[in-house]
Motif scaffolding. Structure first.
Motif, PDB file in Angstrom:
ATOM      1  N   TYR A 115       0.690  -1.356  -0.394  1.00 55.43           N
ATOM      2  CA  TYR A 115       0.137   0.006   0.207  1.00 55.43           C
ATOM      3  C   TYR A 115       0.774   1.197   0.008  1.00 55.43           C
ATOM      4  O   TYR A 115       0.231   2.727  -0.169  1.00 55.43           O
ATOM      5  CB  TYR A 115      -0.746   0.191   1.716  1.00 55.43           C
ATOM      6  N   LEU A 116       1.968   1.221   0.295  1.00 53.66           N
ATOM      7  CA  LEU A 116       2.666   2.416   0.658  1.00 53.66           C
ATOM      8  C   LEU A 116       4.032   2.716  -0.508  1.00 53.66           C
ATOM      9  O   LEU A 116       4.021   4.236   0.095  1.00 53.66           O
ATOM     10  CB  LEU A 116       2.630   3.043   1.886  1.00 53.66           C
ATOM     11  N   GLY A 117       4.379   1.680  -0.999  1.00 50.08           N
ATOM     12  CA  GLY A 117       5.484   1.657  -1.380  1.00 50.08           C
ATOM     13  C   GLY A 117       5.288   2.760  -2.669  1.00 50.08           C
ATOM     14  O   GLY A 117       3.927   2.901  -3.091  1.00 50.08           O
ATOM     15  N   ALA A 118       6.799   2.477  -3.354  1.00 51.85           N
ATOM     16  CA  ALA A 118       7.088   2.634  -5.011  1.00 51.85           C
ATOM     17  C   ALA A 118       6.249   2.753  -6.060  1.00 51.85           C
ATOM     18  O   ALA A 118       5.604   1.533  -5.673  1.00 51.85           O
ATOM     19  CB  ALA A 118       8.102   3.169  -5.337  1.00 51.85           C
ATOM     20  N   GLY A 119       5.093   3.649  -6.162  1.00 56.41           N
ATOM     21  CA  GLY A 119       4.343   2.538  -7.667  1.00 56.41           C
ATOM     22  C   GLY A 119       2.582   2.591  -6.687  1.00 56.41           C
ATOM     23  O   GLY A 119       1.987   1.793  -7.740  1.00 56.41           O
ATOM     24  N   LYS A 120       2.629   2.312  -5.040  1.00 61.14           N
ATOM     25  CA  LYS A 120       1.560   1.836  -4.687  1.00 61.14           C
ATOM     26  C   LYS A 120       0.293   2.645  -4.345  1.00 61.14           C
ATOM     27  O   LYS A 120       0.942   4.203  -4.577  1.00 61.14           O
ATOM     28  CB  LYS A 120       1.864   1.542  -3.835  1.00 61.14           C
ATOM     29  N   LEU A 121      -0.294   2.955  -3.461  1.00 62.53           N
ATOM     30  CA  LEU A 121      -2.137   3.581  -3.347  1.00 62.53           C
ATOM     31  C   LEU A 121      -0.929   4.884  -2.074  1.00 62.53           C
ATOM     32  O   LEU A 121      -1.718   6.252  -2.607  1.00 62.53           O
ATOM     33  CB  LEU A 121      -2.828   3.226  -2.682  1.00 62.53           C
ATOM     34  N   GLY A 122      -0.064   4.671  -1.444  1.00 68.64           N
ATOM     35  CA  GLY A 122       0.168   5.354  -0.874  1.00 68.64           C
ATOM     36  C   GLY A 122       1.523   6.666  -1.452  1.00 68.64           C
ATOM     37  O   GLY A 122       2.115   7.358  -0.529  1.00 68.64           O
ATOM     38  N   ASP A 123       1.679   6.081  -2.365  1.00 70.91           N
ATOM     39  CA  ASP A 123       2.870   6.571  -2.977  1.00 70.91           C
ATOM     40  C   ASP A 123       2.767   7.794  -3.793  1.00 70.91           C
ATOM     41  O   ASP A 123       2.345   7.845  -4.881  1.00 70.91           O
ATOM     42  CB  ASP A 123       3.752   5.910  -4.041  1.00 70.91           C
ATOM     43  N   VAL A 124       2.700   9.017  -2.316  1.00 67.60           N
ATOM     44  CA  VAL A 124       2.043  10.727  -3.218  1.00 67.60           C
ATOM     45  C   VAL A 124       3.271  11.207  -3.686  1.00 67.60           C
ATOM     46  O   VAL A 124       4.052  11.300  -2.813  1.00 67.60           O
ATOM     47  CB  VAL A 124       1.003  11.533  -1.862  1.00 67.60           C
ATOM     48  N   ALA A 125       3.757  11.678  -4.608  1.00 68.45           N
ATOM     49  CA  ALA A 125       4.223  12.591  -5.047  1.00 68.45           C
ATOM     50  C   ALA A 125       4.742  14.031  -3.828  1.00 68.45           C
ATOM     51  O   ALA A 125       3.388  14.261  -3.911  1.00 68.45           O
ATOM     52  CB  ALA A 125       4.560  13.220  -6.710  1.00 68.45           C
ATOM     53  N   VAL A 126       5.384  14.365  -3.949  1.00 71.53           N
ATOM     54  CA  VAL A 126       5.800  15.751  -2.884  1.00 71.53           C
ATOM     55  C   VAL A 126       6.945  16.648  -3.742  1.00 71.53           C
ATOM     56  O   VAL A 126       8.226  16.242  -4.272  1.00 71.53           O
ATOM     57  CB  VAL A 126       5.766  15.242  -1.738  1.00 71.53           C
ATOM     58  N   ALA A 127       6.787  18.347  -3.273  1.00 72.05           N
ATOM     59  CA  ALA A 127       7.786  18.849  -4.686  1.00 72.05           C
ATOM     60  C   ALA A 127       8.534  18.926  -3.270  1.00 72.05           C
ATOM     61  O   ALA A 127       8.577  20.000  -2.493  1.00 72.05           O
ATOM     62  CB  ALA A 127       6.919  19.896  -4.715  1.00 72.05           C
ATOM     63  N   TRP A 128       9.710  18.687  -2.925  1.00 67.35           N
ATOM     64  CA  TRP A 128      10.639  18.742  -1.776  1.00 67.35           C
ATOM     65  C   TRP A 128      11.421  19.379  -2.313  1.00 67.35           C
ATOM     66  O   TRP A 128      11.696  20.080  -3.981  1.00 67.35           O
ATOM     67  CB  TRP A 128      11.341  17.310  -1.662  1.00 67.35           C
ATOM     68  N   PRO A 129      12.033  20.996  -1.612  1.00 70.83           N
ATOM     69  CA  PRO A 129      12.859  21.504  -2.637  1.00 70.83           C
ATOM     70  C   PRO A 129      14.342  20.258  -2.213  1.00 70.83           C
ATOM     71  O   PRO A 129      14.588  19.235  -2.368  1.00 70.83           O
ATOM     72  CB  PRO A 129      13.465  21.844  -0.352  1.00 70.83           C
ATOM     73  N   ASP A 130      14.944  21.005  -4.068  1.00 71.95           N
ATOM     74  CA  ASP A 130      16.124  20.170  -4.516  1.00 71.95           C
ATOM     75  C   ASP A 130      17.321  20.023  -3.728  1.00 71.95           C
ATOM     76  O   ASP A 130      17.071  20.780  -2.496  1.00 71.95           O
ATOM     77  CB  ASP A 130      15.726  20.927  -5.494  1.00 71.95           C
ATOM     78  N   MET A 131      18.511  19.492  -4.536  1.00 73.70           N
ATOM     79  CA  MET A 131      19.221  18.833  -3.822  1.00 73.70           C
ATOM     80  C   MET A 131      20.163  20.340  -3.087  1.00 73.70           C
ATOM     81  O   MET A 131      20.813  20.356  -2.040  1.00 73.70           O
ATOM     82  CB  MET A 131      20.233  18.010  -4.383  1.00 73.70           C
ATOM     83  N   ALA A 132      20.783  20.938  -3.713  1.00 70.46           N
ATOM     84  CA  ALA A 132      21.801  22.679  -3.757  1.00 70.46           C
ATOM     85  C   ALA A 132      21.191  23.196  -3.129  1.00 70.46           C
ATOM     86  O   ALA A 132      21.641  23.638  -1.952  1.00 70.46           O
ATOM     87  CB  ALA A 132      21.253  23.037  -5.509  1.00 70.46           C
ATOM     88  N   ALA A 133      19.254  23.112  -2.649  1.00 68.30           N
ATOM     89  CA  ALA A 133      18.817  24.121  -1.969  1.00 68.30           C
ATOM     90  C   ALA A 133      18.970  23.649  -0.673  1.00 68.30           C
ATOM     91  O   ALA A 133      19.423  24.313   0.537  1.00 68.30           O
ATOM     92  CB  ALA A 133      17.655  24.607  -1.828  1.00 68.30           C
ATOM     93  N   SER A 134      18.782  21.909  -0.470  1.00 67.52           N
ATOM     94  CA  SER A 134      18.861  21.490   0.553  1.00 67.52           C
ATOM     95  C   SER A 134      20.588  21.275   0.782  1.00 67.52           C
ATOM     96  O   SER A 134      20.918  21.889   2.523  1.00 67.52           O
ATOM     97  CB  SER A 134      18.530  20.290   0.801  1.00 67.52           C
ATOM     98  N   ILE A 135      21.565  21.743   0.357  1.00 68.67           N
ATOM     99  CA  ILE A 135      22.688  21.824   0.980  1.00 68.67           C
ATOM    100  C   ILE A 135      22.940  23.388   1.644  1.00 68.67           C
ATOM    101  O   ILE A 135      23.969  23.561   2.794  1.00 68.67           O
ATOM    102  CB  ILE A 135      23.990  21.496  -0.223  1.00 68.67           C
ATOM    103  N   ALA A 136      22.428  24.632   0.852  1.00 66.47           N
ATOM    104  CA  ALA A 136      22.625  25.163   1.277  1.00 66.47           C
ATOM    105  C   ALA A 136      22.338  25.845   1.953  1.00 66.47           C
ATOM    106  O   ALA A 136      22.767  26.664   3.019  1.00 66.47           O
ATOM    107  CB  ALA A 136      21.885  26.358  -0.071  1.00 66.47           C
TER     108      ALA A 136
END
Length: 302
Positions: free
Chosen positions: A169-190
């Motif tokens: 139910y919760l893993g990749a491609g399953k019902l609970g796999d909801v896409a999230v617009a996480w901050p990008d890697m460079a911004a996170s490093i900054a």
């Protein structure tokens, strides 16, 4: 932040450090104080608490560490994106009062709440009544995540274990796999840099990349200001460590060398493959903790 740390005995240099673990402040099972006590029993002398997208457990952990004579480095594991792929960036020796860091944490909390609502809505439509309330009860004061939905499912007898919950139910491609617009890697490093810390690429072997793709990630990470890579995370195979180390050497030839970090990615007792203190750097690796530690090599100011 910690300006410097006591020296680790030379013969224990590669066996007493764990710079990646989780408590009940995110998706771990043990409270921060309990985690510190377990780390002490496991022989760890330098521990970084790196809960997902929160520093809420650090005060308790550091208080417990004083009684245990164990150094706790302030840390966090930020969820980030690189294109369509999610990557995790560990921040070490951070200033938890940093405005930039607090803003990044608040944004991720908002994103997690929105995701949890969507997951709960999907599960409710599938017949899992009370999913949101159940997951919140499992999370308590922690950052709400998919593992809490999994634990609720287990508690309700809907699945045998958390692994089955993710598989169905919760893993990749399953019902609970909801896409999230996480901050990008460079911004996170900054963000980590703005908090006075050092950014470490967490568990690089878990992203399913080819060697060429992984080398590209390492180079991009270093170019964005990343300082280290988890050369060893949990109980990985020796040949995996050698292959990753070879890629780090190749990356160093085209950019600044990345220092080596090590962590168990501990979440709960009973998982021997990621027990506290179980992951060790191979001899010859340049450890990232020399950036803060006195008495080992050349101490470098933060």
């Amino acid at each position: 932040m910690i300006a410097s740390l006591p020296a680790v005995a030379a013969d224990n240099l590669f066996s007493t450090v764990d710079l990646h673990c989780h408590s009940t402040a995110s998706d771990g099972i043990l409270r921060p104080a309990e985690l510190v006590s377990r780390a002490k029993l496991r022989g760890v002398t330098l521990l970084a608490l790196t809960d997902h997208d929160t520093v809420a457990g650090l005060a308790e952990a550091q208080c417990a560490a004083e009684a245990e004579n164990l150094a706790v480095l302030p840390g966090i594991e930020l969820t980030a994106s690189r294109g369509r792929r999610i990557v995790h960036i560990v921040g070490l020796n951070i200033d938890i009062e940093s405005t930039a860091l607090q803003g990044a944490i608040a944004l991720r909390e908002k994103l997690r709440i929105e995701r949890a609502l969507m997951i709960a809505e999907r599960l409710e439509k599938r017949g899992f009544v009370g999913a949101l309330a159940g997951a919140r009860a499992e999370a308590g004061d922690a950052v709400l995540g998919r593992p809490h939905f999994a634990r609720w499912m287990v508690a309700q007898g809907l699945v045998k274990n958390a692994a089955q919950a993710f598989k169905r139910y919760l893993g990749a491609g399953k019902l609970g796999d909801v896409a999230v617009a996480w901050p990008d890697m460079a911004a996170s490093i900054a963000t980590i840099e703005a908090a006075g810390g050092q950014a470490v690429l967490a568990h690089p072997l878990k992203y399913g990349l080819s060697r060429t793709q992984l080398l590209g990630l390492l180079n991009e990470f270093q170019q964005a200001g990343g300082r280290g890579v988890e050369l060893v995370c949990g109980q990985q195979k020796p040949e995996q460590t050698r292959e990753l180390n070879a890629l780090l050497q190749r990356q160093a030839a085209i950019g600044q060398p990345l220092l080596c970090s090590v962590g168990s990615d501990f979440h709960q007792p009973g998982q021997s493959w990621r027990e506290l203190g179980s992951a060790r750097l191979p001899e010859g690796a340049e450890p990232i903790w020399t950036l803060w530690q006195t008495g080992v090599g050349t101490a470098i100011g933060t």
